[in-house]
Design an enzyme around this catalytic site. Structure first.
Site, PDB file in Angstrom:
ATOM      1  N   GLU A   1      -2.462   3.899  -5.543  1.00  0.00           N
ATOM      2  CA  GLU A   1      -2.184   2.649  -6.585  1.00  0.00           C
ATOM      3  C   GLU A   1      -0.712   2.014  -6.140  1.00  0.00           C
ATOM      4  O   GLU A   1       0.242   2.685  -5.745  1.00  0.00           O
ATOM      5  CB  GLU A   1      -1.819   3.308  -8.029  1.00  0.00           C
ATOM      6  CG  GLU A   1      -1.788   2.218  -8.864  1.00  0.00           C
ATOM      7  CD  GLU A   1      -0.428   1.551  -9.169  1.00  0.00           C
ATOM      8  OE1 GLU A   1       0.004   0.684  -8.548  1.00  0.00           O
ATOM      9  OE2 GLU A   1       0.150   2.213 -10.069  1.00  0.00           O
TER      10      GLU A   1
ATOM     11  N   GLY B   1       2.826   4.257  -5.107  1.00  0.00           N
ATOM     12  CA  GLY B   1       3.953   3.969  -4.220  1.00  0.00           C
ATOM     13  C   GLY B   1       3.637   2.670  -3.730  1.00  0.00           C
ATOM     14  O   GLY B   1       2.805   1.887  -4.073  1.00  0.00           O
ATOM     15  N   SER B   2       4.472   2.497  -2.649  1.00  0.00           N
ATOM     16  CA  SER B   2       4.471   1.097  -1.776  1.00  0.00           C
ATOM     17  C   SER B   2       3.384   1.383  -0.908  1.00  0.00           C
ATOM     18  O   SER B   2       2.680   2.564  -0.575  1.00  0.00           O
ATOM     19  CB  SER B   2       5.896   1.206  -1.154  1.00  0.00           C
ATOM     20  OG  SER B   2       5.797   2.160  -0.119  1.00  0.00           O
ATOM     21  N   THR B   3       2.892   0.179  -0.556  1.00  0.00           N
ATOM     22  CA  THR B   3       1.657  -0.348   0.226  1.00  0.00           C
ATOM     23  C   THR B   3       2.020   0.383   1.680  1.00  0.00           C
ATOM     24  O   THR B   3       1.087   1.070   2.272  1.00  0.00           O
ATOM     25  CB  THR B   3       1.264  -1.507   0.394  1.00  0.00           C
ATOM     26  OG1 THR B   3       0.782  -2.108  -1.132  1.00  0.00           O
ATOM     27  CG2 THR B   3       0.198  -1.857   1.361  1.00  0.00           C
ATOM     28  N   GLU B   4       3.230   0.166   2.188  1.00  0.00           N
ATOM     29  CA  GLU B   4       3.588   0.814   3.314  1.00  0.00           C
ATOM     30  C   GLU B   4       3.376   2.281   3.521  1.00  0.00           C
ATOM     31  O   GLU B   4       2.898   2.897   4.307  1.00  0.00           O
ATOM     32  CB  GLU B   4       5.177   0.423   3.517  1.00  0.00           C
ATOM     33  CG  GLU B   4       5.732   0.716   4.731  1.00  0.00           C
ATOM     34  CD  GLU B   4       7.191   0.620   4.661  1.00  0.00           C
ATOM     35  OE1 GLU B   4       7.814   0.197   3.353  1.00  0.00           O
ATOM     36  OE2 GLU B   4       8.232   0.510   5.504  1.00  0.00           O
TER      37      GLU B   4
ATOM     38  N   GLU C   1       6.493  -7.872  -1.545  1.00  0.00           N
ATOM     39  CA  GLU C   1       7.134  -7.221  -2.939  1.00  0.00           C
ATOM     40  C   GLU C   1       8.499  -6.760  -2.655  1.00  0.00           C
ATOM     41  O   GLU C   1       8.914  -6.077  -2.078  1.00  0.00           O
ATOM     42  CB  GLU C   1       6.374  -5.923  -3.040  1.00  0.00           C
ATOM     43  CG  GLU C   1       6.718  -5.207  -4.626  1.00  0.00           C
ATOM     44  CD  GLU C   1       5.640  -4.005  -4.753  1.00  0.00           C
ATOM     45  OE1 GLU C   1       5.483  -3.161  -4.096  1.00  0.00           O
ATOM     46  OE2 GLU C   1       4.989  -3.702  -5.960  1.00  0.00           O
TER      47      GLU C   1
ATOM     48  N   CYS D   1       4.947  -2.203 -10.455  1.00  0.00           N
ATOM     49  CA  CYS D   1       4.150  -2.811  -9.503  1.00  0.00           C
ATOM     50  C   CYS D   1       3.393  -3.689 -10.033  1.00  0.00           C
ATOM     51  O   CYS D   1       3.006  -4.705  -9.057  1.00  0.00           O
ATOM     52  CB  CYS D   1       3.342  -1.512  -9.058  1.00  0.00           C
ATOM     53  SG  CYS D   1       2.516  -0.638 -10.390  1.00  0.00           S
TER      54      CYS D   1
END
Ligand code: ADP
Length: 498
Positions: A268, A246-249, A401, A302
């Protein structure tokens, strides 16, 4: 007059029947609603109609699923099945997925919005993922290690235990396979939470697992909202390993929550993939491939090639061709055979993409094409393939992103600058380099900071090739032989022999 987006939406009977049942958790072998009876609505992003009411699970549902997976891990009902039998089971899953590919593709097309042919290819890739990992089941074992003469030392490769798995909405069925196939191959048990935007195809997979003999409790499915069910799963003490895409956040939140119980974590996360183009290429080919790299799946990938880092010498020609390709890309619902790009997945995502278009324009990037709603339909989250030129390294459109069909073009004058621009982002998931000079290709591939580098190609994936990030794109590897490290742990046994 607006075009009717629903024309041609002839969902096959079997997929329709499934859609009426798809909103269910599957815990300990039983399909059930959320304990509290809560549901959330899952929308078709092309028509904005409700597809299904899906369980809005809470911590109690997650707890029931984790307990079931724990019991299944502890009594060894799966890990003690002879390897050759487990491998056969996973092969059968692969065969059944491939048999059901047409219907399954409809489910992901309706849920995510992507073209049906793309969804179908992804379902077949999911089948291959099961086939590939079936091959590992009876080929994963330890070693003997030479030590003192009066000692026999050997290692065992054991399952990690209960895996809590969270997946995104961009490749719903394929991401489920990427998680579930290796987890089961290496003898673990699991709880999977799909993304709330695209929950529907997962139950199909879990039903197939039950059908071919994966025992109840081994693979559990819990639906819900990220901050509720997802957060409860990564904070659960009964989980041994968390694998998150998912998202880095959110990855940061997951890691923070996992610290409490010291879960093994594989992340990831996001990306801002550069497509580095030197001046010795066939410009027409690269224009087509660069458009595909950014606009495939409406840019919701991604690894999407969202930065075109191009030699100044071919910049003008490449941009002109790219503009033509972008403007001829057919945007439409996934069930139109000529659609090459569907809607983005949700209203929220649409607004995020539109917001980044404003940001880029405000930063002084030059809009080459796109930037608006697309398709001429009466409803749906359709967005035009969008290209911004004259993007500088420090701009947000170069650094963050977007997760939508928005390409940022940057230029360089020599190889050093090209590599510098390509690497000047916090992410490092993938990169691509285009040149006819074989020495330069390998040299630049080494210098690019990314877990995957494609040379004169883009977007290749294979279950046999490991995948994962450098830098803020995460750590740990999925697929390929490195999955062994993610999904097993090593025990060393010392035996006194004299
Ligand atoms: P995206 O930006 O691609 O939607 P997210 O990282 O928000 O990606 O979502 C990926 C997955 O993470 C989804 O299944 C979502 O439900 C889940 N998720 C979101 N927030 C949390 C959280 N706080 N804890 C655990 N999982 C979460």
């Amino acid at each position: 007059m607006a075009v009717d987006v629903r024309a041609g939406r002839d969902v096959p009977e079997r997929a329709q029947r499934y859609l009426r049942e798809a909103g269910a958790n599957l815990i300990d072998g039983t399909e059930r609603p959320a304990v509290g009876g809560g549901t959330f609505e899952d929308l078709d992003p092309a028509t904005e109609e409700v597809l299904a009411a899906v369980p809005r699970s809470n911590a109690d549902d997650v707890d029931a699923a984790v307990q079931a997976a724990r019991r299944a891990h502890q009594d060894g009902r799966w890990s003690s099945v002879p390897p050759v039998t487990r491998a056969r089971v996973l092969q059968q899953v692969a065969d059944l997925i491939a048999d059901d590919a047409d219907d399954l593709a409809w489910i992901d097309t309706l849920d995510n919005g992507k073209p049906w042919s793309h969804a179908r290819a992804e379902v077949l890739a999911a089948a291959n993922c099961f086939r590939y990992f079936a091959g590992w089941v009876d080929k994963t074992y330890g070693e003997t290690i030479p030590s003192a003469p009066n000692r026999l030392v050997y290692s065992l490769r054991e399952p990690v235990g209960v895996c809590g798995q969270i997946i995104p909405w961009n490749f719903p069925f394929l991401m489920a396979a990427w998680k579930v196939a290796p987890t089961l191959a290496f003898g673990n048990t699991l709880v999977l939470k799909p993304a709330e935007q695209t929950p529907l195809s997962a139950l199909w997979l879990f039903r197939l697992l039950g059908q071919v003999g994966v025992p109840p409790g081994v693979a559990n499915l819990v639906h819900g909202v990220g901050e509720e069910a997802g957060a409860a799963l990564v904070a659960h003490p009964g989980v041994d390993a968390v694998t998150f895409t998912g998202s880095t956040e959110v990855g940061r939140l997951v890691m923070r929550a996992s610290a409490e119980h010291l879960h093994r974590v594989t992340l990831e996360l996001g990306g801002k993939t550069p497509v580095v183009v030197f001046d010795d290429v066939d410009v027409a080919t690269v224009a087509r491939r660069a458009a595909f790299a950014c606009f495939y799946n409406a840019g919701q990938v991604c690894t999407a090639g969202t930065r075109l880092v191009v030699s100044q010498r071919i910049h003008d020609e490449l941009i002109a061709r790219l503009k033509a390709v972008a403007e001829s890309t057919v945007v439409g619902p996934g069930w139109h055979a000529d659609s090459r790009m569907g809607p983005v997945v949700s209203r929220e995502q649409y607004e995020r993409v539109a917001g980044y278009v404003d940001v880029a324009a405000g930063e002084g990037a030059e809009l080459v094409t796109g930037g608006h709603r697309s398709g001429g339909f009466d409803v749906g989250f359709f967005f035009e393939p969008t290209v911004f030129d004259r993007v500088q390294v420090g701009m947000r459109i170069a650094q963050e992103e977007v997760f939508g069909p928005v390409l940022a073009v940057q230029t360089f004058s020599d190889e050093d600058e090209g590599v510098h621009v390509a690497n000047a982002v916090p992410y490092g998931l993938a990169a691509s380099v285009w040149t006819d000079d074989v020495r330069r290709a390998h040299r630049v591939a080494r210098r690019l900071q990314a877990g995957t580098v494609w040379v004169n190609t883009f977007g290749d994936f294979d279950a046999a090739v490991s995948f994962g990030g450098y830098k803020r794109s995460g750590f740990g590897r999925e697929l390929g032989r490195h999955a062994v490290e993610t999904y097993t742990q090593v025990k060393h046994v010392w035996v006194a022999t004299g």
